[in-house]
Scaffold this motif. Structure first.
Motif, mmCIF file in Angstrom:
data_model
loop_
_atom_site.group_PDB
_atom_site.id
_atom_site.type_symbol
_atom_site.label_atom_id
_atom_site.label_comp_id
_atom_site.label_asym_id
_atom_site.label_seq_id
_atom_site.Cartn_x
_atom_site.Cartn_y
_atom_site.Cartn_z
ATOM 1 N N TRP A 1 -10.182 -4.485 11.062
ATOM 2 C CA TRP A 1 -9.177 -4.375 9.676
ATOM 3 C C TRP A 1 -9.428 -5.065 8.698
ATOM 4 C CZ3 TRP A 1 -5.125 -0.506 9.546
ATOM 5 C CH2 TRP A 1 -4.334 -0.444 8.654
ATOM 6 N N GLU A 2 -9.721 -4.893 7.642
ATOM 7 C CA GLU A 2 -9.883 -5.990 6.507
ATOM 8 C C GLU A 2 -8.954 -5.706 5.367
ATOM 9 O OE1 GLU A 2 -13.710 -5.020 4.733
ATOM 10 O OE2 GLU A 2 -14.898 -5.974 6.467
ATOM 11 N N ALA A 3 -8.286 -6.887 5.026
ATOM 12 C CA ALA A 3 -7.307 -6.904 3.736
ATOM 13 C C ALA A 3 -7.998 -7.956 2.758
ATOM 14 C CB ALA A 3 -5.928 -7.442 4.325
ATOM 15 N N ASP A 4 -7.886 -7.296 1.639
ATOM 16 C CA ASP A 4 -8.272 -8.255 0.396
ATOM 17 C C ASP A 4 -9.803 -8.771 0.795
ATOM 18 O OD1 ASP A 4 -6.091 -8.090 -0.800
ATOM 19 O OD2 ASP A 4 -5.104 -9.758 0.192
ATOM 20 N N ASP A 5 -10.494 -7.645 1.309
ATOM 21 C CA ASP A 5 -12.093 -7.972 1.415
ATOM 22 C C ASP A 5 -12.346 -9.001 2.823
ATOM 23 O OD1 ASP A 5 -12.756 -6.100 -0.369
ATOM 24 O OD2 ASP A 5 -12.777 -7.625 -1.956
ATOM 25 N N MET A 6 -11.222 -9.376 3.514
ATOM 26 C CA MET A 6 -11.400 -10.390 4.487
ATOM 27 C C MET A 6 -11.081 -9.772 5.942
ATOM 28 S SD MET A 6 -12.469 -13.172 3.013
ATOM 29 C CE MET A 6 -12.145 -14.264 4.635
ATOM 30 N N PRO A 7 -11.820 -9.935 7.027
ATOM 31 C CA PRO A 7 -11.501 -9.334 8.128
ATOM 32 C C PRO A 7 -10.058 -10.105 8.714
ATOM 33 C CG PRO A 7 -13.717 -10.334 8.300
ATOM 34 C CD PRO A 7 -12.950 -10.913 6.979
ATOM 35 N N VAL A 8 -9.099 -9.440 9.060
ATOM 36 C CA VAL A 8 -7.665 -9.862 9.424
ATOM 37 C C VAL A 8 -7.643 -9.577 11.022
ATOM 38 C CG1 VAL A 8 -6.692 -9.982 7.387
ATOM 39 C CG2 VAL A 8 -6.549 -8.113 8.677
ATOM 40 N N ALA A 9 -8.118 -8.420 11.567
ATOM 41 C CA ALA A 9 -7.910 -8.068 12.978
ATOM 42 C C ALA A 9 -9.423 -7.350 13.371
ATOM 43 C CB ALA A 9 -6.743 -7.153 13.312
ATOM 44 N N MET A 10 -9.250 -7.534 14.912
ATOM 45 C CA MET A 10 -10.447 -6.791 15.404
ATOM 46 C C MET A 10 -10.214 -6.408 16.654
ATOM 47 S SD MET A 10 -12.055 -8.881 17.967
ATOM 48 C CE MET A 10 -13.771 -8.095 18.034
ATOM 49 N N CYS A 11 -10.793 -5.297 17.303
ATOM 50 C CA CYS A 11 -10.653 -4.814 18.590
ATOM 51 C C CYS A 11 -11.886 -4.314 19.259
ATOM 52 C CB CYS A 11 -9.458 -3.654 18.676
ATOM 53 S SG CYS A 11 -9.162 -3.124 20.419
ATOM 54 N N GLY A 12 -12.442 -4.842 20.219
ATOM 55 C CA GLY A 12 -13.634 -4.447 20.747
ATOM 56 C C GLY A 12 -13.640 -3.689 22.038
ATOM 57 N N TYR A 13 -14.539 -2.949 22.472
ATOM 58 C CA TYR A 13 -14.609 -2.253 23.759
ATOM 59 C C TYR A 13 -15.936 -2.319 24.418
ATOM 60 C CZ TYR A 13 -15.291 2.066 20.646
ATOM 61 O OH TYR A 13 -15.923 2.760 20.120
ATOM 62 N N ALA A 14 -16.000 -2.118 25.665
ATOM 63 C CA ALA A 14 -17.305 -1.957 26.179
ATOM 64 C C ALA A 14 -17.526 -0.685 26.722
ATOM 65 C CB ALA A 14 -17.140 -2.456 27.638
ATOM 66 N N PRO A 15 -18.869 -0.287 26.665
ATOM 67 C CA PRO A 15 -19.043 1.354 26.871
ATOM 68 C C PRO A 15 -18.393 1.700 28.066
ATOM 69 C CG PRO A 15 -21.036 0.060 26.634
ATOM 70 C CD PRO A 15 -19.975 -0.788 26.629
ATOM 71 N N PRO A 16 -17.927 2.948 28.235
ATOM 72 C CA PRO A 16 -17.191 3.327 29.253
ATOM 73 C C PRO A 16 -17.984 3.574 30.726
ATOM 74 C CG PRO A 16 -16.975 4.990 27.602
ATOM 75 C CD PRO A 16 -17.893 3.830 27.143
ATOM 76 N N VAL A 17 -17.339 3.475 32.174
ATOM 77 C CA VAL A 17 -18.281 3.421 33.143
ATOM 78 C C VAL A 17 -17.766 4.227 34.047
ATOM 79 C CG1 VAL A 17 -18.986 0.908 32.835
ATOM 80 C CG2 VAL A 17 -16.865 1.413 34.027
ATOM 81 N N GLY A 18 -18.260 4.558 35.132
ATOM 82 C CA GLY A 18 -17.629 5.357 36.294
ATOM 83 C C GLY A 18 -18.383 6.685 36.431
ATOM 84 N N ASP A 19 -17.990 7.662 37.159
ATOM 85 C CA ASP A 19 -18.368 9.034 37.421
ATOM 86 C C ASP A 19 -17.617 9.959 36.639
ATOM 87 O OD1 ASP A 19 -20.552 7.912 39.144
ATOM 88 O OD2 ASP A 19 -18.938 7.875 40.517
ATOM 89 N N PRO A 20 -18.244 11.262 36.210
ATOM 90 C CA PRO A 20 -17.076 12.377 35.618
ATOM 91 C C PRO A 20 -15.964 12.453 36.626
ATOM 92 C CG PRO A 20 -19.620 12.897 35.779
ATOM 93 C CD PRO A 20 -19.495 11.618 36.575
ATOM 94 N N GLY A 21 -14.932 12.460 35.873
ATOM 95 C CA GLY A 21 -13.626 12.576 36.530
ATOM 96 C C GLY A 21 -12.962 11.433 36.678
#
Length: 105
Positions: A12-32
């Motif tokens: 999220w950027e406000a006034d052309d500056m990043p103010v918040a971020m949220c990362g995530y990793a690729p999903p893992v596991g088996d179908p279901g």
């Protein structure tokens, strides 16, 4: 304000500056039984308390929900402000982890 998707999360950027971020990793596991993993989540100190962190975390939840059966998030148990946001978004505490440091002297 600009809210944009990255390949590994949201910013999220406000006034052309990043103010918040949220990362995530690729999903893992088996179908279901596919698990999505959120983190890190960060909001610049002077922008905290305005909903930016919740917004980017919600975006990650919505994206991961398309592909995952479960979503987990690692959080700092000593941060009540962020934990209240995560609880409001539907997360529940299931376990606590510790940290170990090994020395090879």
């Amino acid at each position: 304000m600009l809210f944009r998707s990255l390949d590994i999360g949201w910013i999220w950027e406000a006034d052309d500056m990043p103010v918040a971020m949220c990362g995530y990793a690729p999903p893992v596991g088996d179908p279901g039984d596919v698990v999505g993993r959120i983190g890190p989540v960060f909001t610049v100190a002077e922008h905290r308390g305005r909903g930016f962190g919740a917004a980017v975390t919600t975006a990650a939840i919505e994206e991961l929900s398309k592909h995952c059966d479960h979503i987990m998030l690692y959080a700092d148990a000593s941060n009540p402000a962020s934990n209240s946001v995560y609880q409001r978004l539907g997360f529940e505490e299931h376990a606590r982890t510790g940290q170990a440091v090994f020395s090879y002297d």
